[in-house]
Design a protein around this motif. Structure first.
Motif, mmCIF file in Angstrom:
data_model
loop_
_atom_site.group_PDB
_atom_site.id
_atom_site.type_symbol
_atom_site.label_atom_id
_atom_site.label_comp_id
_atom_site.label_asym_id
_atom_site.label_seq_id
_atom_site.Cartn_x
_atom_site.Cartn_y
_atom_site.Cartn_z
ATOM 1 N N HIS A 197 -4.486 2.486 6.579
ATOM 2 C CA HIS A 197 -3.522 3.137 5.526
ATOM 3 C C HIS A 197 -4.572 4.161 4.763
ATOM 4 O O HIS A 197 -4.629 5.276 4.594
ATOM 5 C CB HIS A 197 -3.320 2.019 4.382
ATOM 6 C CG HIS A 197 -2.816 2.798 3.104
ATOM 7 N ND1 HIS A 197 -1.546 3.588 3.232
ATOM 8 C CD2 HIS A 197 -3.184 2.948 1.794
ATOM 9 C CE1 HIS A 197 -1.476 4.103 1.803
ATOM 10 N NE2 HIS A 197 -2.214 3.484 1.236
ATOM 11 N N GLY B 279 -8.666 2.040 -7.725
ATOM 12 C CA GLY B 279 -7.589 0.948 -7.681
ATOM 13 C C GLY B 279 -7.015 0.543 -8.978
ATOM 14 O O GLY B 279 -8.008 0.334 -9.868
ATOM 15 N N TYR C 111 -2.817 -2.734 -6.407
ATOM 16 C CA TYR C 111 -2.861 -3.860 -5.391
ATOM 17 C C TYR C 111 -2.883 -5.005 -6.304
ATOM 18 O O TYR C 111 -2.832 -4.839 -7.603
ATOM 19 C CB TYR C 111 -4.140 -3.690 -4.847
ATOM 20 C CG TYR C 111 -5.373 -4.076 -5.614
ATOM 21 C CD1 TYR C 111 -6.041 -5.295 -5.837
ATOM 22 C CD2 TYR C 111 -5.790 -2.633 -6.238
ATOM 23 C CE1 TYR C 111 -7.053 -5.231 -6.429
ATOM 24 C CE2 TYR C 111 -7.006 -2.911 -7.024
ATOM 25 C CZ TYR C 111 -7.585 -4.169 -7.232
ATOM 26 O OH TYR C 111 -8.795 -4.436 -8.050
ATOM 27 N N VAL D 71 -4.069 8.117 3.779
ATOM 28 C CA VAL D 71 -4.369 8.895 2.631
ATOM 29 C C VAL D 71 -5.404 10.014 2.546
ATOM 30 O O VAL D 71 -5.268 11.101 2.088
ATOM 31 C CB VAL D 71 -4.712 7.869 1.574
ATOM 32 C CG1 VAL D 71 -4.924 8.302 0.172
ATOM 33 C CG2 VAL D 71 -3.555 6.627 1.373
ATOM 34 N N VAL E 283 2.640 -0.804 1.249
ATOM 35 C CA VAL E 283 1.689 -0.554 1.882
ATOM 36 C C VAL E 283 1.180 -1.440 3.075
ATOM 37 O O VAL E 283 1.108 -2.745 2.614
ATOM 38 C CB VAL E 283 0.278 -0.150 1.189
ATOM 39 C CG1 VAL E 283 -0.990 0.092 2.131
ATOM 40 C CG2 VAL E 283 0.757 1.162 0.454
ATOM 41 N N ARG F 254 2.505 -3.474 -3.440
ATOM 42 C CA ARG F 254 1.145 -2.725 -2.864
ATOM 43 C C ARG F 254 1.731 -1.222 -2.568
ATOM 44 O O ARG F 254 2.590 -1.013 -1.699
ATOM 45 C CB ARG F 254 0.556 -3.296 -1.701
ATOM 46 C CG ARG F 254 -0.606 -2.717 -1.228
ATOM 47 C CD ARG F 254 -1.156 -3.337 0.107
ATOM 48 N NE ARG F 254 -1.304 -4.855 -0.233
ATOM 49 C CZ ARG F 254 -2.286 -5.288 -0.627
ATOM 50 N NH1 ARG F 254 -3.485 -4.699 -1.221
ATOM 51 N NH2 ARG F 254 -2.459 -6.838 -0.535
ATOM 52 N N TYR G 242 -4.180 3.768 -6.082
ATOM 53 C CA TYR G 242 -3.815 2.647 -5.090
ATOM 54 C C TYR G 242 -3.593 1.409 -6.083
ATOM 55 O O TYR G 242 -4.506 1.116 -6.750
ATOM 56 C CB TYR G 242 -4.573 2.561 -3.894
ATOM 57 C CG TYR G 242 -5.777 1.675 -4.022
ATOM 58 C CD1 TYR G 242 -5.544 0.294 -3.810
ATOM 59 C CD2 TYR G 242 -6.999 2.338 -4.312
ATOM 60 C CE1 TYR G 242 -7.001 -0.376 -3.732
ATOM 61 C CE2 TYR G 242 -8.305 1.609 -3.970
ATOM 62 C CZ TYR G 242 -8.336 0.174 -3.943
ATOM 63 O OH TYR G 242 -9.315 -0.701 -4.141
ATOM 64 N N THR H 169 0.482 3.152 -2.944
ATOM 65 C CA THR H 169 -0.337 4.393 -3.244
ATOM 66 C C THR H 169 0.154 5.598 -3.322
ATOM 67 O O THR H 169 1.206 5.844 -2.853
ATOM 68 C CB THR H 169 -1.523 4.279 -2.114
ATOM 69 O OG1 THR H 169 -2.050 3.226 -1.634
ATOM 70 C CG2 THR H 169 -2.404 5.504 -2.115
ATOM 71 N N GLU I 231 -8.205 -3.641 1.659
ATOM 72 C CA GLU I 231 -7.706 -2.425 1.315
ATOM 73 C C GLU I 231 -8.898 -1.526 0.526
ATOM 74 O O GLU I 231 -9.417 -0.627 0.627
ATOM 75 C CB GLU I 231 -6.640 -2.249 0.412
ATOM 76 C CG GLU I 231 -6.201 -1.277 -0.011
ATOM 77 C CD GLU I 231 -4.789 -0.972 -0.779
ATOM 78 O OE1 GLU I 231 -4.069 -0.075 -0.610
ATOM 79 O OE2 GLU I 231 -4.510 -2.138 -1.354
#
Length: 154
Positions: free
Chosen positions: A143, A68, A37, A147, A138, A120, A35, A122, A48
């Motif tokens: 969320h 992340g 960010y 996922v 996202v 953003r 993901y 994923t 998140e």
């Protein structure tokens, strides 16, 4: 050119939180979540990270690591993880090479001002190393659960 479902996930090897490295080679043969960010310790990014952390044990149960990725430094990631007791790994892409390879380093607009930053996004990578699912732009609410459901379906 943005990645699409079925594309081979670009290789990466980045500094991670806690002084280690996070590399695609270490994830080969298993499904994983990336993901992307914009920034540590901002409201949406914190929510998140906390959402994925709350479900970390569920992702672990199905053998799907969650990582992340942002342009913040490893030191920033360490502070962010400690402050919120995050249970997911964080990778640092300060030169934006991976972010660009994954097509998430993009022009954005806020209050009429244009700038380049992380969109953003994923991506769920399958065991075959190919992109199985992409969530662009996202919205954080719900969320991580979405996922997880997709990862269970692999």
């Amino acid at each position: 050119m943005p990645l699409t479902v079925g594309d081979k996930a670009p290789d990466f090897d980045l500094p991670g939180d806690g002084g280690g490295r996070i590399a695609s080679a270490d994830l080969a043969g298993k499904a994983y979540v990336l993901y992307f960010y914009p920034k540590d310790d901002t409201s949406g990014c914190t929510k998140e990270a906390q959402s994925f952390s709350c479900l970390a044990a569920e992702f672990e149960k199905i053998g799907v690591p969650v990582v992340g990725v942002s342009p913040d430094s490893p030191k920033s990631h360490d502070k962010f993880r400690a402050k919120y007791d995050l249970a997911v790994r964080l990778a640092s892409d300060e030169d934006h090479g991976m972010l660009e390879a994954y097509g998430v380093w993009a022009e954005k607009s806020m209050y009429g001002r244009k700038y380049i930053g992380v969109e953003r996004t994923t991506m769920l990578v399958g065991k075959d190393g190919r992109i199985a699912r992409i969530w662009p732009k996202v919205k954080v609410e719900g969320h991580a659960e979405e996922v997880l459901a997709a990862a269970k379906g692999l």
